[in-house]
Design an enzyme around this catalytic site. Structure first.
Site, PDB file in Angstrom:
ATOM      1  CE  LYS A 196      22.807 -12.257  -9.849  1.00 26.88           C
ATOM      2  NZ  LYS A 196      23.742 -11.356 -10.562  1.00 26.88           N
ATOM      3  CE  LYS A 209      30.399  -2.299  -7.557  1.00 25.19           C
ATOM      4  NZ  LYS A 209      28.979  -2.623  -7.370  1.00 25.19           N
ATOM      5  CE  LYS A 212      28.098 -13.099  -7.805  1.00 27.20           C
ATOM      6  NZ  LYS A 212      28.470 -12.283  -8.939  1.00 27.20           N
ATOM      7  NE  ARG A 213      18.187  -9.555  -5.168  1.00 30.24           N
ATOM      8  CZ  ARG A 213      17.074  -8.812  -5.119  1.00 30.24           C
ATOM      9  NH1 ARG A 213      17.144  -7.514  -4.899  1.00 30.24           N
ATOM     10  NH2 ARG A 213      15.895  -9.373  -5.250  1.00 30.24           N
ATOM     11  CB  THR A 272      29.222  -3.997 -11.410  1.00 34.90           C
ATOM     12  OG1 THR A 272      28.011  -4.311 -10.702  1.00 34.90           O
ATOM     13  CG2 THR A 272      28.865  -3.454 -12.778  1.00 34.90           C
ATOM     14  CG  HIS A 305      21.098  -3.219 -17.783  1.00 39.16           C
ATOM     15  ND1 HIS A 305      22.307  -2.828 -17.254  1.00 39.16           N
ATOM     16  CD2 HIS A 305      20.491  -2.095 -18.213  1.00 39.16           C
ATOM     17  CE1 HIS A 305      22.411  -1.502 -17.343  1.00 39.16           C
ATOM     18  NE2 HIS A 305      21.318  -1.032 -17.920  1.00 39.16           N
TER      19      HIS A 305
HETATM   20  C1  NBG Z   1      21.915  -6.574 -14.398  1.00 44.08           C
HETATM   21  C2  NBG Z   1      22.760  -7.753 -14.865  1.00 44.08           C
HETATM   22  C3  NBG Z   1      24.204  -7.616 -14.395  1.00 44.08           C
HETATM   23  C4  NBG Z   1      24.754  -6.257 -14.790  1.00 44.08           C
HETATM   24  C5  NBG Z   1      23.827  -5.163 -14.264  1.00 44.08           C
HETATM   25  C6  NBG Z   1      24.301  -3.790 -14.686  1.00 44.08           C
HETATM   26  C7  NBG Z   1      19.445  -6.396 -14.535  1.00 44.08           C
HETATM   27  C8  NBG Z   1      18.266  -6.450 -15.425  1.00 44.08           C
HETATM   28  N1  NBG Z   1      20.630  -6.652 -15.096  1.00 44.08           N
HETATM   29  O1  NBG Z   1      24.992  -8.622 -14.979  1.00 44.08           O
HETATM   30  O2  NBG Z   1      22.208  -8.946 -14.392  1.00 44.08           O
HETATM   31  O3  NBG Z   1      26.046  -6.073 -14.266  1.00 44.08           O
HETATM   32  O4  NBG Z   1      22.526  -5.349 -14.784  1.00 44.08           O
HETATM   33  O5  NBG Z   1      24.470  -3.710 -16.062  1.00 44.08           O
HETATM   34  O6  NBG Z   1      19.318  -6.125 -13.370  1.00 44.08           O
END
Ligand code: NBG
Length: 817
Positions: free
Chosen positions: A559, A665, A553-554, A661, A362
């Site tokens: 980002k 949404k 988002k975080r 994601t 991820h």
């Molecule tokens: C996160 C990514 C996102 C991705 C999500 C789900 C981790 C390690 N990765 O870009 O930063 O959408 O995983 O796949 O949290």
């Protein structure tokens, strides 16, 4: 889908009322007239839960047969969101429940609002796991989601004086009606000690002599599919002490030490580490990972045996997906269970293991790639370290045979990083122990093969594949956006909720004036509701007619929330200088949590809030720019935010966001995206059409080139007068009552280093924002694009992702096609 699985839900309002009363009286021991809101909510939740468990038991029966292969999704994080409304929706009993309650004088919405969501994850990775659980059940794949039942999930965020404050998340304090504890489903998990050699009639074996043991107890939450009979389960493990706890301490009569160690053992599942996309390397975290991996594997082996299987056929019945490297130690644990406990030969056990596991990566961020020092790993898991060494020895022999004399390659591939202090590389263990490795968006999967897993991709090209992420339209449209759901259904029927590609049927309405009008009314109503919520939470008044420009988002430098902040300042300074400038009214909504120890992220939150303080109270711009920091972004709040957005900010440095994601949404709810060619943005743009997407920024290749040339952010600053003004403004202390120190770390970081290339992308971002404003001035054209965004998002259903996994990774046929 076979019609036998369609469930005509026959329950009546009377039956629900009766069950509700029974649960209030006999389940909770409450008289209705003394019941609190929470009691009433609990009674309803138990009523729904009973129906879910009935369905769960039937599912077990249906799939208990010999031929089914089950999926075990191993994830250290889940973010399911509140359960009540979702379960009613999936069971198809929302209306009848509403009616049942109305006749008792209650409002279903108040019950729904009563629920506290389980925050057992940080961000996208945990939410993805929950979207996948919804889709696994909905496309009817028998599955268990395994994870950790943290007593304290992700902290609640408040904003005080513009700074983030963390508050402990006590989600279990009023009870959790959605789970059942299963004290009879419990496994011992051992830690520490040493290994030794042991011989009996069957031969010579290594045995592990641990020095502590904890017990993992299962807590089950049923996960119902959407309008199908299948009901899967989320099985989370809680750590408890075992009676025969610390043998040594008891034997010496050291009662206090034994009790203290008991507390320590229960610590394992106390709290979620609040880091997204970074590895903190803490001992307790490794304990958490091993604890849930071990409980889950023992449970699968146990179920397998109950169904008549032998360890040698384990992989035929279980497909185990590793959600990132957090559960990767499961590779070594399955080997230990098969070789040491079940006494399979190494080769046979290894074949079973590799056919069992698959690994999803991820992230490409180096700081997120998990590694454990050999010292720590060996101290906690001495037998597993031996197993890792043995896997590595055999693996590297294979590499040497393929690439004779290539020692550098051997060192790069090794499971052990020997570059300095020695580390176990968890991504390498996951790769070697799996038969499939996938990334989460097309670009990410490509970059994975070119960068962090390049040597593995050269070694085993066939092992790698892509499965682009998706989101569940049930929670993120049907539940979050009932107005839009009704409008869409009025034109194309309601099958799109199980086959999202049907949204294409909306395309012919994109230019239909009446439909456009209705589309705008739905959006405006959603924005009014969000405006009310913003007023309640922040005391800031925003105009629902303004353009809602949203980034939630975080908080992370990659980002680039601070790039959006630079845009706000750009508009602010422009309006200060030219109050007549044609700048359409905008409301900027930011939201997201920062890891408590992440200095820059916390400072970015403060920056945004300081900009808000200035802009929101300046009479010159007051009605044209508003800046809101929406506190405590979580699934519940997300459900109010996505449907109200006009513009979705997806502005990460290209190559850094694996998928995203939230981007899906937003677009699904009719927001237009301003974004870079990063993660799944690439595919979203391809689907919705370049003309319906505001693209800006360097491409992944250009990013590499710029960095390769020796990036000098100061050059951009010196050559762009507006940018210079904006940065100088931040540096001047104007946002901090004259204090030039407060934002100095941000300014210096951007001017001297700027690892995420904000300055390089600044001008094209501003230009793209100008195109946003231009389109916004033309409501018909904007609405058309908005409709087309929704209509073309079918690919991004998590049902599609799950079907891809079934085909490319798990080799399972879903029952619902
Ligand atoms: C996160 C990514 C996102 C991705 C999500 C789900 C981790 C390690 N990765 O870009 O930063 O959408 O995983 O796949 O949290």
């Amino acid at each position: 889908m076979s019609s036998a699985n369609k469930i005509p839900e026959k329950v009546t309002a009377n039956e629900i009322r009766q069950a509700f009363r029974d649960n209030l009286h006999s389940g909770l021991g409450r008289l209705e007239r003394f019941a609190t809101k929470n009691d009433l909510y609990l009674a309803l939740a138990l009523t729904v839960r009973d129906r879910l468990f009935e369905r769960f038991v039937e599912t077990m029966d249906t799939y208990g047969g010999v031929n089914a292969r089950r999926v075990a999704y191993l994830s250290a994080e889940y973010l399911p969101g509140p359960h009540l409304a979702n379960n009613l929706l999936n069971l198809g009993i929302t209306d009848v429940t509403r009616e049942a309650l109305r006749e008792l004088g209650y409002d279903l919405d108040e019950f729904v609002a009563q629920e506290e969501e389980p925050g057992l994850g940080n961000g996208g990775l945990g939410r993805l796991a929950s979207c996948f659980m919804d889709s696994l059940a909905s496309v009817e794949v028998p599955a268990v989601g395994y994870g950790i039942r943290y007593e304290f999930g992700i902290f609640d965020q408040t904003i005080r004086d513009g700074w983030q404050q963390e508050i402990t998340d006590k989600w279990l304090r009023f009870g959790n009606p959605w789970e059942i504890a299963r004290p009879n489903i419990a496994y011992g998990v051992k830690f520490g000690g040493h290994t030794k050699t042991f011989s009996d009639q069957q031969g010579t074996f290594r045995v592990w002599v641990p020095d502590t043991e904890v017990k993992g107890i299962a807590y089950d939450t049923p996960i119902a599919g959407y309008r199908v009979k299948t009901c899967d389960v989320l099985r989370l493990w809680k750590a408890e002490a075992v009676e025969s706890f610390d043998f040594a301490a008891f034997n010496h009569g050291d009662y206090y030490r034994a009790v203290q160690d008991k507390v320590v053992s229960e610590n394992i599942t106390k709290v979620l580490y609040p880091n997204d996309d970074v590895d903190v390397g803490k001992e307790l975290r490794l304990k958490q990972q091993f604890f849930f991996a071990s409980c889950s594997l023992q449970d699968m082996l146990n179920i397998h045996a109950l169904l008549g299987g032998t360890p040698a056929t384990f992989h035929e019945k279980w497909a185990v997906q590793l959600n990132d490297t957090h559960p990767a130690v499961a590779v070594a644990e399955l080997m230990r269970l098969l070789v040491d406990d079940h006494r399979l030969g190494w080769e046979e056990a290894w074949a079973v293991t590799r056919k069992t596991f698959a690994y999803t990566n991820h992230t490409l961020l180096p700081e997120a790639l998990e590694k454990w020092t050999v010292g720590l790993f060996g101290k906690l898991l001495p037998r597993h370290l031996e197993i890792v060494y043995e896997i590595n020895r055999r693996f590297l022999d294979e590499v040497r045979a393929r690439f004779p004399g290539d020692d550098a390659r051997v060192a790069r591939l090794s499971l052990i990083d020997e570059g300095g202090p020695r580390y176990v590389r968890m991504a390498h263990l996951a790769c070697v122990g799996s038969h499939r490795v996938n990334g989460v968006a097309r670009l990410h999967s490509e970059l994975l093969k070119q960068t962090v897993l390049r040597d593995f991709a050269e070694l085993w090209p066939g092992k790698f594949c892509n499965v682009t992420n998706g989101v569940t339209p049930r929670r993120f449209v049907a539940l979050s956006n009932p107005g839009l759901t009704k409008l869409i259904t009025s034109r194309i029927g309601d099958n799109w909720l199980r086959d999202l590609n049907q949204l294409r049927k909306l395309e012919p309405f994109a230019d239909d004036a009446e439909f456009q009008q209705q589309w705008r009314e739905v959006k405006l109503a959603n924005k009014r509701r969000l405006a009310a919520l913003i007023a309640e939470r922040t005391r800031i008044k925003v105009a629902p007619e303004s353009l809602f420009d949203v980034q939630v988002k975080r908080i992370h430098e990659y980002k680039r929330q601070h790039l959006a902040a630079l845009h706000v300042i750009t508009l602010y300074l422009r309006l200060r200088r030219h109050p007549q400038a044609d700048v359409p009214a905008r409301t900027f909504v930011f939201g997201g949590k920062a890891a408590p120890g992440y200095f820059m992220a916390k400072r970015i939150i403060k920056l945004i809030n300081s900009i808000g303080d200035l802009v929101n109270s300046d009479p010159v711009v007051r009605d044209r720019l508003k800046v809101v920091y929406f506190p405590d972004f979580n699934v519940t709040n997300a459900q109010s935010i996505y449907p109200a957005a006009d513009l979705s900010e997806q502005i990460s440095t290209t190559g850094k966001e694996a998928s995203g994601t939230g981007n899906m949404k937003f677009a699904l709810n009719g927001a237009l995206t301003i974004g870079t060619l990063d993660g799944a943005n690439v595919e979203i743009r391809e689907e919705v059409g370049a003309e319906n997407f505001f693209l800006f920024g360097l491409t992944a290749e250009e990013v590499e080139k710029v960095k390769g040339r020796g990036y000098r952010p100061r050059d951009y600053y010196e050559q762009n007068r507006v940018l210079q003004e904006v940065i100088d403004f931040v540096a001047s202390g104007a946002l901090a009552r004259g204090d030039r120190e407060l934002f100095r770390p941000i300014v210096e970081n951007l001017l001297n280093d700027d690892p995420f290339l904000l300055l390089a992308d600044y001008q094209t971002y501003i230009d793209a924002q100008e195109r946003v404003s231009a389109l916004w001035r033309n409501p018909q054209a904007w609405t058309r694009s908005s409709i087309l965004n929704t209509a073309r998002m079918g690919k991004f259903s998590s049902d599609r992702s799950i079907r891809d996994y079934c085909e490319r990774v798990w080799r399972i046929e879903p029952r619902s096609r």
